[in-house]
Design a protein around this motif. Structure first.
Motif, PDB file in Angstrom:
ATOM      1  N   MET B  89       0.821  -1.205   0.000  1.00 20.58           N
ATOM      2  CA  MET B  89       0.000   0.000   0.000  1.00 20.58           C
ATOM      3  C   MET B  89       0.859   1.262   0.000  1.00 20.58           C
ATOM      4  N   GLY B  90       2.037   1.160  -0.584  1.00 22.96           N
ATOM      5  CA  GLY B  90       2.865   2.351  -0.749  1.00 22.96           C
ATOM      6  C   GLY B  90       2.227   3.293  -1.753  1.00 22.96           C
ATOM      7  N   THR B  91       2.706   4.536  -1.757  1.00 24.31           N
ATOM      8  CA  THR B  91       2.099   5.542  -2.621  1.00 24.31           C
ATOM      9  C   THR B  91       2.208   5.174  -4.095  1.00 24.31           C
ATOM     10  N   ALA B  92       3.382   4.688  -4.497  1.00 29.84           N
ATOM     11  CA  ALA B  92       3.569   4.367  -5.910  1.00 29.84           C
ATOM     12  C   ALA B  92       2.583   3.284  -6.338  1.00 29.84           C
ATOM     13  N   TYR B  94      -0.248   2.668  -4.880  1.00 30.73           N
ATOM     14  CA  TYR B  94      -1.597   3.220  -4.811  1.00 30.73           C
ATOM     15  C   TYR B  94      -1.921   4.007  -6.082  1.00 30.73           C
ATOM     16  N   VAL B  95      -0.970   4.828  -6.502  1.00 32.08           N
ATOM     17  CA  VAL B  95      -1.170   5.601  -7.731  1.00 32.08           C
ATOM     18  C   VAL B  95      -1.367   4.648  -8.915  1.00 32.08           C
ATOM     19  N   ARG B 128       2.929  -1.836   4.366  1.00 35.46           N
ATOM     20  CA  ARG B 128       3.598  -0.580   4.029  1.00 35.46           C
ATOM     21  C   ARG B 128       4.584  -0.800   2.892  1.00 35.46           C
ATOM     22  N   CYS B 129       4.932   0.299   2.259  1.00 33.00           N
ATOM     23  CA  CYS B 129       5.825   0.286   1.092  1.00 33.00           C
ATOM     24  C   CYS B 129       6.933  -0.760   1.206  1.00 33.00           C
ATOM     25  N   LEU B 130       7.018  -1.621   0.212  1.00 28.41           N
ATOM     26  CA  LEU B 130       8.032  -2.672   0.214  1.00 28.41           C
ATOM     27  C   LEU B 130       9.321  -2.198  -0.450  1.00 28.41           C
ATOM     28  N   GLY B 131       9.340  -0.954  -0.894  1.00 30.10           N
ATOM     29  CA  GLY B 131      10.562  -0.405  -1.487  1.00 30.10           C
ATOM     30  C   GLY B 131      10.863  -0.966  -2.862  1.00 30.10           C
ATOM     31  N   CYS B 133       9.237   0.016  -5.618  1.00 27.79           N
ATOM     32  CA  CYS B 133       8.328   0.909  -6.353  1.00 27.79           C
ATOM     33  C   CYS B 133       8.514   0.831  -7.863  1.00 27.79           C
TER      34      CYS B 133
END
Lengths: 615, 162
Positions: B89-92, B94-95, B128-131, B133
Motif C-alpha cells: 500500500m505504498g504511494t507508488a 496506490y497511484v 507498508r511500502c516494500l521499497g 516501487c
C-alpha cells in the motif's frame, strides 16, 4: 583474511586497479537488487554462467552480481563492461543469443537495448541513456560497479580511505569542521546540518556514546536507502566509523527495516568482512581506535523513523517518541549521548572526508549543498533511483530524467517528501530541489520520494490515502496526532463517499493548524500536510466532491454512476473483455451496457476504456 | 518432564526452540523484540500463552510483552494461512491502482485485510511500502515478489498457490 594496516588499503586497491576499471576482460554486471531479483535476475545470471562455461569463455568473461542499478522498472538489467552496454528486461531465453552475438562476436544485441520512449531509438551505452546521463552519483557512485559482497571491490574504489584519513590524519574537531564545511544536511528528511549534530554530541560529556544509522526507510515511495545498503553497504559503515571517531563512540547500531531482507543480509556480510580485516573491532587499522557495529531489525512501525522513537525501539520497547529536549546528542540511546544519521547521509561521509568538505560544497545551491538521491515512481516512464545535484529543477527530474508521463496522459502533480510531504502542481515545476525552495511551495524535501501523478489521479482520494497512512501509524501517545488525524480521515472519507457538507473544508483547515502546532513529534507536526497542500492547489476538486457530488478524476467509487454513455462508446469491447463479473453486455457495433446488479464496482472497465465513456 | 504450557499450535519441538531463543537473549538488554520475532518465526504467530511464557523467561511484565507485540505491525496474535499475501500500500502502488487489485482479492476469496480464508489457504495483509516501487503495483506471496499486478491478472497468479 587477516587484519590489515592502513598501508594495506593501498596495496589492495592497487592490486585490484585493472579489475576495477574493467581492463583485463569482459565484465557482465548483472543487477542483483530487490527489483531485479523479483523480475528474475537470478535465473538470468545462472543461465549466463552456464552458457559461458559451455562456450569456454570463463577466462575471458567475468560475471558480477551488483547491487541495485537504479533503473528498477527495466529489470533484469545487465551492463556489459568496459563499454557500458546496457541490456534491459532480459529473460533466460535471451542469453544464448547475447553470448553468441555480443560476448563472442562483439556485436550488441539490438532488440535487447534500451529504447528511448520519445525518439523511439535504441541506445547502446548506459551513459547515453537520458535517465543516467543527467545524474551525478556520489552516494550511489558504486552502484552497478562493484560486488557489494566483496570488501576488496569497495577498497578498490577508494573505499575506507576516508576512514583511514579520519583515524590517522585528522583530529575529531577537524572531522567535524570538514563535515560542517561540506554543508551536508541530513538526508532523512529534516535537513538538519550533519556537522552541527556531530559537534553537539562531541561536546556532550560522557564515557559511553553511540553512533546510530537510521535505515528504517518508511516513507512510501522512497527506496534509496534500501538501494544503497544493497549496492554499497561498506560506504554506510565507513561513514559510521568516521562519525564514531568524531564523537568518540565505540558502538554503533544500524536500525534496519525488517521488510528489507536482502539489505540486511548484505550488511551482515559486509560487517563480517570488515571485522576480518580489522576495519571494525579493536584497534582499527592499527590506530588504537575501537568501534563495532550491530544490526538491529525493526518490526514494522513507521514512527520508529523518528529519532527518539527509534532509540526506544532499540531498547526493546514500544517505539514512541518523547519530547525534546533533552536532545539525543545529550540523552539518546540508553540515555547516553548519541548521533543518529540517515543511510544516504552516511554514504556521503567517506568521500567528504577523503576529498574535503569544500569539494562537496562546490555542488548544489546556497543552502543545500551536494547531491540528493530521489526515487522516481508512479505515473512516469523511467521509474527508478536517480542522484542529481541540488538545484536541479523538478521539471528536469520528471521530464528529462524520468522521461515524462506514460500513455500520453497529462501531468497533474508530484508528491514530494512522503506521507507528510506535499503535492506540487504543474505551475511550480520549475522549482529547484533545495530544502528551502521546496518548503516554499508547500512540500518538503523529505527522504526523496518523488511520486508522479497523472490526470487520472483524484487529489481528495490521495489526501485520504495519506491520512489513512498517518492515522494508522500514529503511535497514539499525544492527543492532537492520535485524535486529530483520525478526525481528518473521517472527514475525507465522508467527502469521497459523497456525504461532504459545506464547512468541511474549513473544519479541516482549522483542525490541521491545531495538529501542526501541538503534536509531539515530526509525524504529527507534518501529518496534516497532505490535506493542506492538496487544498492549496486543488481546492476545486474538493468542492466538486462536496457541492456537486462529482469526482472529476473518476476514482471515488461512491460518486460514480457505472453507466456507459452510448454517444461516446465506440463499441470496442475492451470493457466487456476485462470485466471480471460479466456485468457488461456488448455486441459488435453496439454500445456496451453495465448491468448494475452484477457490477462489483472494481473500476476495471474505467481503466480499460480509452475513450472516457464510462461515468 | 515437559513443563511447557499446552497449546495445540505449539509442538514440543517448537517449545525447545523457544527455550533456546529465550536462553540466548535472557541477559541482553532490549532483546524483547528480537525474541518475539524469533518465536513468531518458530510458531507462525504469537498466541497469548507463548507471550506469557516469554514474559516469565525474560522476567519482563506481561503487560510490557503484550504492549510491544501489539505495537509493531510485524507481530500477529492470530494464526495465519498457508500462504501469506502481502499487498503493498505504498504511494507508488496506490497511484498505480493497487486498491482495485485489493478489491479483486477481497471479492474473489471473501477475504478481509488482516484476515485468513476459512480453509487457511491465504492470509491477506495490506502492508507498508516494500521499497520495490519500480515494479508497482506489487504483491508479495510468501517469498515471491510479483510486480506489475493488475486487477485482471491477480487471481490467475494467486490460483498457482494451493
Amino acid at each position: 583474511m587477516a587484519k590489515i594496516a592502513a598501508a594495506d588499503l593501498e596495496r589492495i586497491r592497487d592490486a585490484k586497479a585493472q579489475e576495477a576499471s574493467f581492463q583485463d576482460r569482459i565484465y557482465c554486471m548483472i543487477c542483483g537488487g530487490t527489483g531485479c531479483h523479483a523480475t528474475g535476475s537470478i535465473g538470468v545470471k545462472e543461465a549466463l554462467e552456464k552458457e559461458i562455461v559451455e562456450k569456454q569463455l570463463s577466462e575471458k568473461v567475468k560475471i558480477v552480481e551488483t547491487g541495485c542499478n537504479g533503473f528498477c522498472a527495466m529489470g533484469p538489467i545487465l551492463v556489459v563492461q568496459p563499454e557500458g552496454i546496457f541490456y534491459q528486461k532480459l529473460s533466460v531465453e535471451d542469453i544464448p543469443e547475447l553470448v553468441e552475438s555480443h560476448l563472442i562476436g562483439r556485436k550488441p544485441v539490438e532488440r535487447l537495448l534500451y529504447k528511448d520512449p520519445v525518439s523511439k531509438k535504441r541506445i547502446e551505452k548506459q551513459d547515453d541513456i537520458p535517465f543516467f546521463a543527467h545524474q551525478k552519483p556520489i552516494a550511489l557512485r558504486n552502484k552497478g560497479l562493484i560486488d557489494p559482497e566483496q570488501i576488496d571491490d569497495y577498497i578498490a574504489k577508494d573505499g575506507y580511505f576516508g576512514a583511514a584519513k579520519a583515524l590517522f590524519e585528522l583530529t575529531p574537531q577537524q572531522i567535524v569542521e570538514e563535515v560542517k564545511t561540506s554543508g551536508m544536511r541530513g538526508r532523512g528528511g529534516a535537513g538538519f546540518p550533519t556537522g552541527l549534530k556531530w559537534q553537539f554530541c562531541q561536546a556532550s560529556p560522557g564515557e559511553i556514546k553511540y553512533v546510530l544509522c537510521n535505515a528504517d526507510e518508511g516513507d512510501p515511495g522512497a527506496f534509496m536507502d534500501r538501494s544503497i545498503l544493497e549496492a554499497d553497504p561498506h560506504a554506510v559503515m565507513e561513514g559510521m566509523i568516521i562519525a564514531a571517531r568524531a564523537i568518540d563512540a565505540h558502538q554503533g547500531y544500524i536500525y534496519a527495516r525488517t521488510e528489507y531482507p536482502l539489505a540486511i543480509r548484505r550488511l551482515g556480510i559486509a560487517i563480517e568482512q570488515a571485522k576480518e580485516y580489522g576495519l571494525l573491532g579493536t584497534d582499527i587499522l592499527g590506530s588504537g581506535f575501537d568501534f563495532d557495529i550491530e544490526i538491529y531489525q525493526g518490526a514494522g512501525a513507521f514512527v520508529c523513523g523518528e529519532e527518539t522513537a527509534l532509540m526506544r525501539s532499540i531498547e526493546g520497547k514500544r517505539g514512541m517518541p518523547r519530547p525534546r529536549p533533552p536532545f539525543p546528542a545529550h540523552k539518546g540511546l540508553w540515555e547516553k549521548p548519541s548521533v543518529l544519521n540517515n543511510v544516504e547521509t552516511l554514504a556521503n561521509i567517506g568521500q567528504i572526508i577523503r576529498k574535503g568538505g569544500k569539494w562537496y560544497a562546490g555542488m548544489g545551491t546556497e543552502t543545500s549543498k551536494g547531491t540528493k538521491v530521489f526515487a522516481l515512481s508512479g505515473d512516469v516512464n523511467n521509474i527508478g533511483l536517480v542522484e542529481v545535484p541540488m538545484g536541479t529543477s523538478l521539471r528536469k527530474l520528471i521530464f528529462d530524467i524520468g522521461g515524462g508521463i506514460p500513455k500520453k496522459k497529462k501531468f497533474k502533480a508530484v508528491q514530494l517528501g512522503g506521507p507528510s510531504g506535499g503535492c506540487v502542481p504543474e505551475e511550480h515545476l520549475d522549482t529547484p530541489v533545495d530544502y528551502e525552495a521546496i518548503a516554499k511551495v508547500g512540500a518538503i524535501m523529505g527522504s526523496g520520494g518523488v511520486i508522479i501523478m497523472d490526470e487520472d489521479t483524484c487529489m481528495v482520494d490521495m489526501a485520504r490515502f495519506f491520512m489513512d497512512f498517518i492515522q494508522d501509524e500514529s503511535c497514539g501517545k499525544c492527543t492532537p496526532c492520535r485524535e486529530g488525524t483520525r478526525r481528518l480521515l473521517q472527514i475525507l472519507e465522508k467527502i469521497s463517499e459523497g456525504r461532504g457538507e459545506p464547512g468541511d473544508i474549513e473544519t479541516m483547515e482549522a483542525l490541521s493548524e491545531v495538529i501542526k502546532e501541538s503534536a509531539l513529534c515530526g509525524l504529527g507536526q507534518t501529518g496534516p500536510n497532505p490535506v493542506l497542500s492538496t487544498l492549496r492547489y486543488f481546492r476545486d476538486e474538493y468542492e466538486a466532491h462536496i457541492y456537486e457530488k462529482r469526482c472529476p478524476a473518476k476514482r471515488c467509487v461512491a460518486l460514480l454512476e457505472f453507466r456507459i454513455d452510448p454517444d461516446i462508446c465506440t463499441s470496442c469491447g475492451a470493457c466487456f473483455r476485462a470485466c471480471p463479473a460479466e456485468a457488461i453486455a456488448w455486441k459488435k457495433k453496439e454500445p456496451a451496457r453495465i448491468d448494475k446488479e452484477k457490477c462489483i464496482k472494481c473500476l476495471t472497465c474505467f481503466e480499460k476504456c480509452k475513450f472516457g465513456a464510462i461515468f | 518432564m515437559d513443563n511447557h504450557p499446552h497449546h495445540p499450535d505449539i509442538s514440543s519441538d517448537m517449545w525447545q526452540q523457544i527455550d533456546r531463543v529465550i536462553a540466548a537473549h535472557r541477559d541482553a538488554p532490549g532483546a524483547l523484540i528480537a525474541v518475539l520475532r524469533e518465536c513468531q518465526n518458530v510458531v507462525g504467530y504469537l498466541p497469548i500463552e507463548l507471550m506469557d511464557y516469554i514474559s516469565e523467561g525474560l522476567n519482563i511484565p506481561r503487560s510490557d510483552v503484550f504492549g510491544v507485540a501489539s505495537f509493531y505491525a510485524l507481530f500477529s496474535m492470530t494464526p495465519r494461512g498457508r500462504h501469506m499475501v502481502k499487498i503493498c500500500m505504498g504511494t507508488a502502488c496506490y497511484v498505480k491502482r493497487i486498491k482495485e487489485v485489493l478489491n479483486r482479492i477481497r471479492n474473489n476469496y471473501d477475504l478481509e485485510e488482516g484476515g485468513t480464508t476459512e480453509d487457511r489457504r491465504f492470509s491477506l495483509e495490506a502492508v507498508r511500502c516494500l521499497g520495490a516501487c519500480g515494479l508497482a503495483p506489487v504483491m508479495v506471496v510468501d517469498a515471491d515478489t510479483h510486480g506489475d499486478v493488475s486487477s485482471d491478472k491477480v487471481i490467475d497468479i494467486l490460483e498457482r498457490y494451493e
